[in-house]
Scaffold this active site. Structure first.
Site, PDB file in Angstrom:
ATOM      1  N   ARG A   1      11.928  -1.390  27.221  1.00  0.00           N
ATOM      2  CA  ARG A   1      11.907  -0.974  25.823  1.00  0.00           C
ATOM      3  C   ARG A   1      11.069  -1.951  24.995  1.00  0.00           C
ATOM      4  O   ARG A   1      10.733  -3.038  25.442  1.00  0.00           O
ATOM      5  CB  ARG A   1      13.337  -0.921  25.259  1.00  0.00           C
TER       6      ARG A   1
ATOM      7  N   LYS B   1      16.337  -6.858  23.212  1.00  0.00           N
ATOM      8  CA  LYS B   1      17.387  -7.652  23.856  1.00  0.00           C
ATOM      9  C   LYS B   1      17.376  -9.084  23.337  1.00  0.00           C
ATOM     10  O   LYS B   1      16.416  -9.549  22.732  1.00  0.00           O
ATOM     11  CB  LYS B   1      17.211  -7.649  25.373  1.00  0.00           C
TER      12      LYS B   1
ATOM     13  N   TYR C   1      19.407  -7.135  19.431  1.00  0.00           N
ATOM     14  CA  TYR C   1      20.750  -7.215  20.023  1.00  0.00           C
ATOM     15  C   TYR C   1      20.958  -8.641  20.528  1.00  0.00           C
ATOM     16  O   TYR C   1      20.080  -9.200  21.185  1.00  0.00           O
ATOM     17  CB  TYR C   1      20.895  -6.250  21.207  1.00  0.00           C
TER      18      TYR C   1
ATOM     19  N   HIS D   1      24.729  -9.936  21.270  1.00  0.00           N
ATOM     20  CA  HIS D   1      25.972  -9.973  22.058  1.00  0.00           C
ATOM     21  C   HIS D   1      26.396 -11.415  22.334  1.00  0.00           C
ATOM     22  O   HIS D   1      26.648 -11.821  23.467  1.00  0.00           O
ATOM     23  CB  HIS D   1      25.805  -9.191  23.365  1.00  0.00           C
TER      24      HIS D   1
ATOM     25  N   GLU E   1      24.142  -5.184  16.852  1.00  0.00           N
ATOM     26  CA  GLU E   1      25.455  -4.640  17.252  1.00  0.00           C
ATOM     27  C   GLU E   1      26.563  -4.906  16.261  1.00  0.00           C
ATOM     28  O   GLU E   1      27.649  -4.317  16.375  1.00  0.00           O
ATOM     29  CB  GLU E   1      25.853  -5.153  18.644  1.00  0.00           C
TER      30      GLU E   1
ATOM     31  N   VAL F   1      34.802   0.439  26.312  1.00  0.00           N
ATOM     32  CA  VAL F   1      35.614  -0.188  25.275  1.00  0.00           C
ATOM     33  C   VAL F   1      34.754  -1.151  24.462  1.00  0.00           C
ATOM     34  O   VAL F   1      33.965  -1.910  25.018  1.00  0.00           O
ATOM     35  CB  VAL F   1      36.798  -0.957  25.895  1.00  0.00           C
TER      36      VAL F   1
ATOM     37  N   VAL G   1      30.113  -0.076  30.978  1.00  0.00           N
ATOM     38  CA  VAL G   1      29.107  -0.083  29.923  1.00  0.00           C
ATOM     39  C   VAL G   1      29.366  -1.227  28.944  1.00  0.00           C
ATOM     40  O   VAL G   1      28.477  -1.661  28.222  1.00  0.00           O
ATOM     41  CB  VAL G   1      29.083   1.277  29.183  1.00  0.00           C
TER      42      VAL G   1
ATOM     43  N   VAL H   1      29.795  -4.251  29.666  1.00  0.00           N
ATOM     44  CA  VAL H   1      29.510  -5.527  30.329  1.00  0.00           C
ATOM     45  C   VAL H   1      28.747  -6.495  29.430  1.00  0.00           C
ATOM     46  O   VAL H   1      28.891  -7.716  29.544  1.00  0.00           O
ATOM     47  CB  VAL H   1      28.763  -5.295  31.660  1.00  0.00           C
ATOM     48  N   ASP H   2      27.918  -5.974  28.504  1.00  0.00           N
ATOM     49  CA  ASP H   2      27.178  -6.898  27.643  1.00  0.00           C
ATOM     50  C   ASP H   2      28.061  -7.533  26.573  1.00  0.00           C
ATOM     51  O   ASP H   2      27.620  -8.423  25.843  1.00  0.00           O
ATOM     52  CB  ASP H   2      25.947  -6.231  27.023  1.00  0.00           C
TER      53      ASP H   2
ATOM     54  N   ASN I   1      21.635  -3.642  30.476  1.00  0.00           N
ATOM     55  CA  ASN I   1      20.684  -2.937  29.605  1.00  0.00           C
ATOM     56  C   ASN I   1      20.375  -1.563  30.193  1.00  0.00           C
ATOM     57  O   ASN I   1      19.217  -1.224  30.460  1.00  0.00           O
ATOM     58  CB  ASN I   1      19.404  -3.756  29.401  1.00  0.00           C
TER      59      ASN I   1
END
Length: 375
Positions: free
Chosen positions: A15, A75, A94, A96, A118, A239, A267, A269-270, A300
């Protein structure tokens, strides 16, 4: 403002932070756009398209970081980028942070302004810059899960939708937010029997009203999860607690109760993952096996469909990028509460509660940082 768009260098991240259309819009407001050579190649956008839109193409990532006041990425920066980041430079991407201690300390040390996609949050609790990628990842999760359920890839050897005379697979979705809803829709469309769990009864009622009949809802608690995983073929972890670590809903001991070849796609995991045994993987090496359970934990996922993902992301981020560029980050964050909530680390101080709690760091109020910026 001078805005830089570097090429993403994280493993298999194709991306790019801004499309040529995004460049043209920012140019219309009088800003200077610097795009690294081949930054958009993986998403299908050429240097020529960026130049036509008004960008200047720079040869290296170092050149972009050196000249730009604001960096627009996809990212979080990785270790190779840390030394390139300048004090007072605005990074819009992003991050995280709650799942990356090294990254958090690196950004504190660089004294940059880190505004995380996020945690930009509207008054109705919606996360407008996370939603498009959550939609992509949610729709990809059953697709990836279906693939890894195949026997040559160590799965149970079960077809997600079954065939006449043979039951379909059972898909368990943990979380009924954007990711979970999209995952349930796609899994149901493929013919699977789907169970969606959440602690929000109102959300479960909404899903019950519009989902097809092969989707059922169930209240999420440890007992119900322990029972459901015994018969699940594919489990999607969906979640999210904005800006904070995801809770572990499936613990290591639970894996032994699953059938061999069960696939889990986490999903979350990040944000640390909602399955205890998950750790981030890459598109190059997407899976690992623990207790005969196949774990797919690519951090990702939308990077595998970069054309779709880049367009969807720019659609969401561009209005905020225009505000930041036109008004400066301080004034934009004073005027826009959603943007203000996106601030995570500013001038070496942690200003987001979830990040401070994750790594036991001092928390400084956003207001005090903005007041200081006005002096």
């Amino acid at each position: 403002m001078i805005i830089g768009v570097p090429k993403e260098i994280k493993n298999n991240e194709n991306r790019v932070g801004l499309t040529p259309a995004g460049v043209a819009e920012l140019r219309k407001h009088g800003h200077t756009l610097l795009v690294q050579h081949n930054a958009g190649e993986g998403s299908g956008f050429s240097d020529e398209e960026y130049q036509t839109a008004g960008a200047t193409i720079l040869p290296t990532i170092a050149d972009v970081y050196e000249q730009a006041e604001m960096i627009i990425k996809v990212k979080e920066p990785i270790a190779e980028e840390y030394p390139l980041i300048k004090e007072n430079q605005l990074l819009f991407t992003y991050f995280h942070f709650a799942s990356g201690e090294e990254l958090t300390h690196a950004m504190i040390e660089r004294k940059a302004i880190c505004l995380a996609y996020e945690t930009v949050e509207l008054s109705n609790r919606a996360l407008p810059l996370l939603i498009p990628m959550s939609e992509v990842a949610g729709r990809m999760a059953p697709q990836e899960g279906a693939k890894y359920l195949e026997k040559p890839l160590k799965g149970r050897g079960i077809l997600l939708g079954g065939v006449p005379g043979v039951k379909p697979a059972h898909v368990l979705v943990l979380g009924a937010g954007i990711v979970g809803t999209q995952a349930a829709k796609v899994a149901a469309g493929l013919g699977a029997q789907v169970t969606v769990m959440d602690i929000n009864l109102n959300r479960l009622r909404e899903l019950d009203d519009f989902m097809p009949k092969n989707v059922v809802t169930q209240y999420s608690n440890e007992y119900n999860i322990r029972e459901a995983i015994k018969t699940a073929d594919l489990i999607v972890g969906a979640v999210l607690i904005p800006g904070a670590k995801a809770p572990h809903l499936i613990t290591r001991d639970m894996l032994k109760t699953m059938r061999p070849g069960t696939v889990v796609v986490d999903v979350a995991v990040d944000q640390g993952g909602c399955i205890e045994t998950c750790h981030p993987t890459t598109h190059e090496n997407p899976t690992f096996i623990i207790d005969d359970v196949v774990h797919y934990c690519v951090a990702n996922m939308p990077g595998a469909v970069p054309y779709t993902s880049t367009l969807a992301l720019t659609n969401a981020t561009l209005p905020y990028a225009v505000k930041l560029a036109n008004q400066g980050w301080q004034e934009a964050c004073r005027r826009d509460e959603a943007l203000r909530l996106g601030l995570n680390v500013v001038h070496g101080e942690v200003v987001y509660k979830g990040v401070a709690e994750a790594w036991n760091l001092p928390l400084v109020s956003v207001e005090s940082v903005l007041e200081g910026a006005a002096v």
